[in-house]
Motif scaffolding. Structure first.
Motif, mmCIF file in Angstrom:
data_model
loop_
_atom_site.group_PDB
_atom_site.id
_atom_site.type_symbol
_atom_site.label_atom_id
_atom_site.label_comp_id
_atom_site.label_asym_id
_atom_site.label_seq_id
_atom_site.Cartn_x
_atom_site.Cartn_y
_atom_site.Cartn_z
ATOM 1 N N GLY A 191 -5.113 1.694 51.154
ATOM 2 C CA GLY A 191 -3.842 1.486 50.830
ATOM 3 C C GLY A 191 -3.491 0.640 49.553
ATOM 4 O O GLY A 191 -2.292 0.404 49.200
ATOM 5 N N ASN A 192 -4.450 0.038 48.801
ATOM 6 C CA ASN A 192 -4.306 -0.421 47.395
ATOM 7 C C ASN A 192 -4.712 0.571 46.422
ATOM 8 O O ASN A 192 -5.684 1.278 46.383
ATOM 9 N N GLU A 193 -3.862 0.252 45.325
ATOM 10 C CA GLU A 193 -3.941 1.272 44.120
ATOM 11 C C GLU A 193 -4.991 0.987 43.134
ATOM 12 O O GLU A 193 -5.215 -0.252 42.737
ATOM 13 N N LEU A 194 -5.962 1.729 43.258
ATOM 14 C CA LEU A 194 -7.053 1.472 42.224
ATOM 15 C C LEU A 194 -6.838 1.963 40.841
ATOM 16 O O LEU A 194 -7.006 1.145 39.705
ATOM 17 N N SER A 195 -6.106 3.177 40.798
ATOM 18 C CA SER A 195 -5.799 3.503 39.516
ATOM 19 C C SER A 195 -4.600 4.526 39.589
ATOM 20 O O SER A 195 -4.110 5.116 40.622
ATOM 21 N N LYS A 196 -3.926 4.638 38.395
ATOM 22 C CA LYS A 196 -2.563 5.374 38.220
ATOM 23 C C LYS A 196 -2.655 6.106 36.785
ATOM 24 O O LYS A 196 -2.841 5.322 35.783
ATOM 25 N N ALA A 197 -2.404 7.355 36.675
ATOM 26 C CA ALA A 197 -2.397 7.924 35.443
ATOM 27 C C ALA A 197 -1.003 8.785 35.635
ATOM 28 O O ALA A 197 -0.455 9.336 36.541
ATOM 29 N N TYR A 198 -0.492 9.147 34.451
ATOM 30 C CA TYR A 198 0.735 9.965 34.038
ATOM 31 C C TYR A 198 0.676 11.151 33.113
ATOM 32 O O TYR A 198 -0.287 11.057 32.393
ATOM 33 N N HIS A 199 1.217 12.449 33.716
ATOM 34 C CA HIS A 199 0.866 13.570 33.028
ATOM 35 C C HIS A 199 2.743 13.680 32.778
ATOM 36 O O HIS A 199 3.394 13.952 33.566
ATOM 37 N N ARG A 200 2.962 13.944 31.627
ATOM 38 C CA ARG A 200 4.476 14.294 31.177
ATOM 39 C C ARG A 200 4.454 15.827 30.766
ATOM 40 O O ARG A 200 3.443 16.477 29.926
ATOM 41 N N SER A 201 5.666 16.611 31.086
ATOM 42 C CA SER A 201 5.734 18.046 30.763
ATOM 43 C C SER A 201 7.249 18.210 30.558
ATOM 44 O O SER A 201 8.224 17.487 30.961
ATOM 45 N N SER A 202 7.470 19.086 29.514
ATOM 46 C CA SER A 202 8.963 19.607 29.580
ATOM 47 C C SER A 202 9.088 21.051 29.510
ATOM 48 O O SER A 202 8.065 21.814 29.299
ATOM 49 N N LEU A 203 10.202 21.362 29.864
ATOM 50 C CA LEU A 203 10.762 22.847 29.958
ATOM 51 C C LEU A 203 11.876 23.207 29.529
ATOM 52 O O LEU A 203 12.921 22.248 29.408
ATOM 53 N N THR A 204 12.101 24.056 28.441
ATOM 54 C CA THR A 204 13.364 24.605 27.813
ATOM 55 C C THR A 204 14.141 25.394 28.499
ATOM 56 O O THR A 204 13.586 26.272 29.595
ATOM 57 N N PRO A 205 15.339 25.390 28.716
ATOM 58 C CA PRO A 205 16.229 26.364 29.152
ATOM 59 C C PRO A 205 16.034 27.874 29.064
ATOM 60 O O PRO A 205 15.810 28.241 28.076
ATOM 61 N N GLY A 206 15.842 28.275 30.426
ATOM 62 C CA GLY A 206 15.378 29.821 30.395
ATOM 63 C C GLY A 206 13.898 30.003 30.276
ATOM 64 O O GLY A 206 13.581 30.951 30.699
ATOM 65 N N GLN A 207 13.082 28.759 30.442
ATOM 66 C CA GLN A 207 11.842 29.076 30.226
ATOM 67 C C GLN A 207 11.151 29.445 31.753
ATOM 68 O O GLN A 207 11.909 29.349 32.715
ATOM 69 N N ASP A 208 10.023 30.246 31.819
ATOM 70 C CA ASP A 208 9.409 30.884 33.057
ATOM 71 C C ASP A 208 8.911 29.535 33.618
ATOM 72 O O ASP A 208 8.440 28.857 33.055
ATOM 73 N N LEU A 209 9.424 29.493 35.097
ATOM 74 C CA LEU A 209 9.070 28.474 35.686
ATOM 75 C C LEU A 209 7.812 28.460 36.688
ATOM 76 O O LEU A 209 7.752 27.885 37.782
ATOM 77 N N THR A 210 7.168 29.577 36.447
ATOM 78 C CA THR A 210 5.953 29.925 37.287
ATOM 79 C C THR A 210 4.818 28.922 37.354
ATOM 80 O O THR A 210 4.330 28.203 36.377
ATOM 81 N N GLY A 211 4.564 28.220 38.520
ATOM 82 C CA GLY A 211 3.795 27.188 38.277
ATOM 83 C C GLY A 211 4.196 25.719 38.543
ATOM 84 O O GLY A 211 3.469 24.821 38.352
ATOM 85 N N VAL A 212 5.362 25.777 38.398
ATOM 86 C CA VAL A 212 6.085 24.464 38.107
ATOM 87 C C VAL A 212 6.594 23.751 39.706
ATOM 88 O O VAL A 212 7.045 24.654 40.407
#
Length: 83
Positions: free
Chosen positions: A32-53
């Motif tokens: 229950g105690n957080e040892l670590s946290k990491a972020y990953h940011r992504s962007s999608l453009t209008p009309g882009q294929d959304l496979t795997g999102v």
């Protein structure tokens, strides 16, 4: 002692031109105690294929990306290339 890893989408933003930005947070927890946290940011453009999102991001894209938004984004891209 139990160590777990979880990944969640903790932010979704839609910009004025229809680009969808989202952030995945990966947390390592021990009893229950957080040892670590990491972020990953992504962007999608209008009309882009959304496979795997992730499904919750796809749901936002499906609402935000109307035909008019996709057409305006594509027109802006053509205009910026020609400038």
């Amino acid at each position: 002692m139990s160590i777990t890893k979880s990944t969640t989408i903790d932010q979704i933003t839609v910009t004025e031109n229809g680009i969808v930005l989202y952030r995945e947070a990966t947390r390592i927890m021990e009893d229950g105690n957080e040892l670590s946290k990491a972020y990953h940011r992504s962007s999608l453009t209008p009309g882009q294929d959304l496979t795997g999102v992730p499904a919750n991001v796809v749901a936002i894209c499906n609402v935000a990306w109307t035909e008019a938004v996709i057409a305006a984004y594509q027109a802006a891209q053509v205009e910026s290339v020609g400038a």
